[in-house]
Design a protein around this motif. Structure first.
Motif, PDB file in Angstrom:
ATOM      1  N   SER A   1       0.830  -1.211   0.000  1.00  0.00           N
ATOM      2  CA  SER A   1       0.000   0.000   0.000  1.00  0.00           C
ATOM      3  C   SER A   1       0.863   1.259   0.000  1.00  0.00           C
ATOM      4  N   ARG A   2       2.164   1.124   0.227  1.00  0.00           N
ATOM      5  CA  ARG A   2       3.025   2.307   0.238  1.00  0.00           C
ATOM      6  C   ARG A   2       3.721   2.523  -1.105  1.00  0.00           C
TER       7      ARG A   2
ATOM      8  N   ALA B   1       1.137  13.907 -10.347  1.00  0.00           N
ATOM      9  CA  ALA B   1       0.044  13.352  -9.539  1.00  0.00           C
ATOM     10  C   ALA B   1       0.474  11.972  -9.080  1.00  0.00           C
ATOM     11  N   LEU B   2      -0.111  11.495  -7.973  1.00  0.00           N
ATOM     12  CA  LEU B   2       0.236  10.144  -7.542  1.00  0.00           C
ATOM     13  C   LEU B   2      -0.953   9.448  -6.916  1.00  0.00           C
ATOM     14  N   GLN B   3      -0.846   8.128  -6.886  1.00  0.00           N
ATOM     15  CA  GLN B   3      -1.922   7.265  -6.393  1.00  0.00           C
ATOM     16  C   GLN B   3      -1.254   5.933  -6.042  1.00  0.00           C
ATOM     17  N   PRO B   4      -1.786   5.217  -5.047  1.00  0.00           N
ATOM     18  CA  PRO B   4      -1.221   3.887  -4.797  1.00  0.00           C
ATOM     19  C   PRO B   4      -1.226   3.052  -6.086  1.00  0.00           C
TER      20      PRO B   4
ATOM     21  N   PRO C   1       8.273   5.940   5.735  1.00  0.00           N
ATOM     22  CA  PRO C   1       7.407   5.559   6.859  1.00  0.00           C
ATOM     23  C   PRO C   1       6.771   6.813   7.480  1.00  0.00           C
ATOM     24  N   GLY C   2       5.481   6.734   7.778  1.00  0.00           N
ATOM     25  CA  GLY C   2       4.825   7.848   8.461  1.00  0.00           C
ATOM     26  C   GLY C   2       4.267   8.903   7.523  1.00  0.00           C
TER      27      GLY C   2
END
Lengths: 114, 884
Positions: free
Chosen positions: B132-133, B336-339, B304-305
């Motif tokens: 998911s990251r 733009a970004l998305q999983p 992370p975070g």
């Protein structure tokens, strides 16, 4: 070996229900002691057989259990008869007396039937 | 009141066995303590008293064991008795069992099938650690020309995105074709990736090492990583493969590693093929300097975070800064970004979720129908219930037994449903368009089976509750006296009527849409292509510039292949070109001499360079003038063959023969020598465009890359011409692979996959809806019959014929059927605009589709009345009357 009267199948359940009806809520040990007393100590129960019977009765919905305190302040599980248990008890009592009556007639000498 | 307590107790024993066990332990200990107290009070020593008490219990552990046994056995025995009873009950009513199990099988089957698809494609996380990251980054055009358009990323921007300080790794990658040489040549899918690719995905090679920064250096040595499959196939899983060489596009590459067996690359997810090799991406300085060149895809792993929104904000800020700094190229570009997981399914997520909702609806209907059937049977079972109650069964016991029956039904249906789902899933995969990602992951696995079990239990409880509640509330005295009526208050009957109307409406709706889709498909298949795809094998040969630097060299290669292929028996015609139908086209501007230039400056047509044999190979028919000849080569007058539409559109129907056209004002004139039939280049659904065919041999006027070959054979029996073709190509150039070897028929079949997939889906749902509506309608009529058995008996006794009974039932049903059908037809037309774009040469007002749907459902209504009516009229009047 202790003088032991073997119990007929189902009679222990009947005794438990009757005891609960007359004595009100009881814990397992109380029930065992009471049953032995009533039998005039003619009956020596294996107390361990009482608990499976109690589970069966609870499953049927004839008794229900609740935790409480004994006379000498020990935590114990108290069993009480339910309304359906009462119904069952009365039906069983009727059946029992019919059966004993019938069996009694067979066992008594002929001609002495009353 | 107290009737439920035992059931609750039982439930608790199932759910919390440890707590129950603890309690028993405590209870038995209390017993020993209480008895010890008593004995001590009677004067016994405490130790002896305790020993005696334990002995009277027959041993603490033994007592526990015995109690445990009763508990487990009692529950198990009851459950088993209920199951056996349920099975016996079903055997006694085979028709009822068949109908209910079939209904639920259909409902569960399609649910599991669609869930299998949705789970694999949308729900299941990607197989990367902490998937998911992993983000996909792309660039969006914010300019006026194509606002919102999604673009690949300019490699020059990649370094700046790394500085956004929200990613632990950012990698560029791209899918490229490579040909493997040495031994059997092979064209494979490759990924050009930056060294961070592996860290971003969190996957390391199973053997050897990942790429390093040195590998990506333009001056460095060439290296490659192999997929596990390629390693097995070409290198026989040889562990000593590291350090050996593989020839890619004619260049030796040192093998530095092998990827793990289960590794699914991002390329596997977005392309239909699987990636076989990875090579380092090398971005030359001039490419990095030109930020307007959008060429690569980008993956990034969040630190992370950091949340997706935080990353989005930071990336936006970086884009803004770049827009300021490089206005020429970046003013209208925003990152733009998305999983990655969401990104891959962005086009299919919504339709699939809608599909899942639709099958859930269908299953709900199935449950309601079965509940109705059970209610109808409930009337027949009144006496049985009454006897059970009279014999002292508690309400909870009866309800448990009834629910067990339903769970048995649901379980049987789940088994059938799983088999059905396996079949439907295969059908879906077979017809699914290649644009559906992650199809390779689709399988009936543990997750799916768990889902099936869940659905089965849920359905069992859902359709079992109402009839169980109803049956358990019947009064024994009524039932035994025979005067008990099943619950049929006006409210219940109204609800049931609404349900039937809704089901019929849904069926009509789906039937109309399925009709429109199927008709579209039929119409589509009858559209003339302009060429004959039967018995034609197509193959692609991408000649690398390293070995074929000039157009002449490429022409020579194709001519040599053609000459040798001619010798192969069964081959009738051979054509080569820069493009074949279904495999792309180039639109170019041109002018026709003697005609005023249009406002835009140029006319547009699809240009192609083709060999002389091309028209024969594709089975195109000449309509005017002549075809291309061997004499049309470099040095002779440039010629062209144009399509019929070209003539119609640009010459107002005048003959094109003898006209000349030019690709640029100063370019040589090309004389039109023939007119040929129009070809639908992108398949049957595509629109026609004017077409111009130039001779491949006249390289000077159109020096495009030749790449495709089409071979027409005499009959299907000669289609295995491919091995011969391979041998020939190998004889000319052992390094040259063939790719995309397929018959034109196959390619065309693939091209209409989307349309066919939709038609199959809608047809499937329509069939399902009709099946359920039939069962549902029958269920209601059967219920009416069971309610009115005495009345029917009276009617029959009074001399009513079977026909009268049918008519009587029909009049009760006709309003519902008509209402449902009309509502469904209106809905289908009203919501039609959602499917209008998917139709082909069929309008939304296609009367046949509506009439067909209506007729089919009317038939369902009449059928239900006849089946239920037949049962009613078989009733012996005297029996029926005795019921009263």
């Amino acid at each position: 070996m202790s003088p032991r009267t073997d119990l007929l199948q189902g009679t222990l359940a009947l005794m438990v229900l009757k005891t609960l009806e007359t004595m009100g809520p009881q814990h397992g040990y109380g029930l065992a002691r009471r049953i032995e007393q009533v039998s005039g100590d003619a009956l020596t129960l294996n107390h361990g057989t009482l608990y499976p019977a109690l589970v069966k009765l609870e499953h049927e919905g004839w008794i229900r259990a609740r935790w409480g305190l004994s006379d000498n302040n020990r935590r114990a599980k108290f069993y009480a008869i339910t309304p359906r248990g009462l119904k069952q008890l009365h039906a069983e009592e009727a059946r029992w007396s019919r059966v004993t009556h019938l069996v009694g007639r067979f066992l008594k000498p002929v001609g002495d039937a009353s | 009141m107290s009737g439920w307590r035992p059931a609750l107790n039982r439930l608790r024993e199932w759910l919390h066995p440890a707590a129950v066990e603890r309690e028993l332990d405590e209870e038995l200990r209390a017993h020993v303590e209480l008895m010890t107290d008593d004995l001590v009070a009677q004067g016994m020593a405490p130790d002896a008293a305790r020993r005696h008490a334990a002995m009277r219990l027959g041993g603490l552990d033994q007592a526990k064991e015995r109690t445990r046994d009763v508990r487990g056995l009692a529950a198990l025995a009851t459950a088993w008795r209920d199951v056996r009873y349920a099975l016996r009950w079903l055997r006694r009513a085979p028709g009822f069992a068949a109908v209910t199990i079939a209904t639920l099988t259909l409902g569960i089957g399609v649910n599991v099938a669609i869930f299998t698809l949705v789970d694999a494609v949308v729900l299941r996380p990607l197989a990367y650690p902490d998937a998911s990251r992993v983000m996909a980054i792309w660039e969006v055009d914010t300019g006026p020309r194509t606002p919102g358009a999604r673009m690949t990323v300019a490699p020059g921007n990649l370094g700046d995105y790394r500085l956004a300080d929200v990613f632990s790794a950012v990698a560029g990658w791209a899918i490229r074709a490579r040909s493997i040489g040495g031994g059997e040549p092979e064209a494979v899918q490759a990924e050009e990736v930056t060294p961070e690719y592996f860290e971003t995905l969190g996957v390391a090679p199973a053997l050897g090492r990942a790429f390093t920064a040195d590998d990506a250096d333009a001056g460095g040595s060439r290296v490659a990583l192999l997929s596990h499959g390629l390693w097995q196939r070409r290198f026989a899983s040889d562990a000593a493969v590291l350090g050996r060489r593989i020839i890619l596009d004619g260049q030796p590459h040192v093998i530095v590693g092998v990827m793990p067996p289960g590794f699914t690359s991002p390329g596997d997810l977005v392309a239909a093929a699987r990636t076989a090799v990875w090579v380092p991406a090398v971005y030359p300085p001039e490419l990095l300097a030109n930020r307007g060149d959008h060429e690569i895809r980008v993956l990034a792993r969040l630190l992370p975070g950091i949340t997706v929104d935080q990353a989005r904000t930071r990336l936006g800020a970086v884009s803004e800064a770049l827009a300021e700094q490089y206005p020429d190229t970046n003013r209208d570009v925003r990152a733009a970004l998305q999983p990655l997981g969401d990104d891959i399914v962005r086009d299919v997520r919504q339709p699939l979720v809608v599909l899942l909702a639709l099958v859930a609806l269908i299953l709900t209907i199935a449950c309601v129908n079965v509940a109705n059937l059970l209610l109808a049977r409930g009337v027949a079972r009144r006496r049985e219930m009454a006897v059970r109650f009279a014999l002292g069964a508690s309400r909870a016991r009866v309800v448990t037994a009834l629910v067990t029956e339903c769970l048995v039904l649901a379980t049987l249906a789940a088994v059938g449903g799983t088999l059905l789902a396996a079949w439907v899933t295969n059908l879906l995969i077979a017809t699914a368009p290649a644009t559906l990602p992650r199809l390779a992951d689709v399988s009936l696995d543990g997750r799916v089976l768990a889902y099936t079990a869940l659905v089965a239990v849920a359905t069992g409880l859902l359709f079992g509750m109402i009839p169980a509640w109803q049956a358990s509330h019947s009064r024994p005295i009524d039932a035994l006296a025979g005067t008990g009526r099943a619950v049929a208050t006006p409210a219940v009957m109204r609800w049931r009527a609404t349900l039937i109307v809704a089901q019929l409406a849904l069926s009509a709706f789906l039937l109309v849409w399925a009709g429109l889709m199927v008709k579209s498909l039929v119409r589509l298949n009858s559209v003339p292509l302009g060429f004959d795809p039967t018995n034609v094998v197509a193959a692609q040969m991408v000649l690398p510039e390293t070995r074929y630097p000039t157009p002449a060299a490429r022409l020579q290669f194709f001519e040599a292949v053609t000459a040798r292929l001619r010798e192969v028996p069964g081959v009738r015609a051979i054509g080569f070109a820069n493009a074949l139908p279904m495999r792309g086209a180039w639109s170019s501007g041109f002018r026709i001499d003697g005609l005023p230039p249009p406002e835009s400056g140029f006319l547009q047509a699809a240009f192609q360079a083709v060999s002389v044999g091309y028209f024969d190979a594709l089975g195109m028919s000449l309509e005017d003038g002549r075809l291309l000849r061997d004499e049309d080569a470099d040095g002779t007058e440039p010629v062209a063959v144009v399509s019929r539409l070209f003539e119609r559109r640009y010459l107002n129907g005048d003959s094109a023969i003898g006209r000349t056209l030019r690709r640029a004002p100063t370019a040589p004139a090309i004389r039109i020598v023939g007119v040929i039939a129009d070809v639908r280049r992108e398949g049957r659904a595509s629109t026609l465009e004017p077409q111009v065919y130039l001779p491949a041999a006249q390289i000077a006027i159109y020096p495009v890359r030749l790449a495709h070959l089409a071979v027409r054979v005499d009959s299907a029996a000669a289609l295995p011409v491919v091995p011969a073709l391979r041998t020939i190509v190998e004889g000319i150039d052992a390094e040259q692979p063939l790719s995309q070897v397929r018959t034109l028929d196959e390619i065309l079949y693939g091209a209409s996959a989307d349309r066919r997939f939709r038609a199959v889906l809608f047809a499937m749902f329509a069939v399902l809806a009709v099946a359920l509506a039939s069962i549902g309608t029958y269920g209601v009529v059967a219920f009416v019959v069971s309610q009115r058995t005495p009345e029917i008996g009276v009617r029959l006794a009074m001399g009513a014929t079977t026909w009268h009974i049918y008519r009587w039932l029909l009049t009760r049903l006709v309003v519902l059927v008509l209402g449902g059908v009309v509502l469904g037809l209106i809905a289908a037309r009203g919501l039609g605009r959602y499917v209008e774009g998917l139709l082909f040469q069929v309008t939304l007002n296609d009367a046949a589709s509506y009439a067909g749907a209506a007729l089919m459902l009317l038939a369902v209504g009449v059928g239900a009345c006849i089946v239920a009516g037949r049962q009613a009229t078989r009733i012996d009047p005297t029996t029926a009357l005795r019921y009263e």
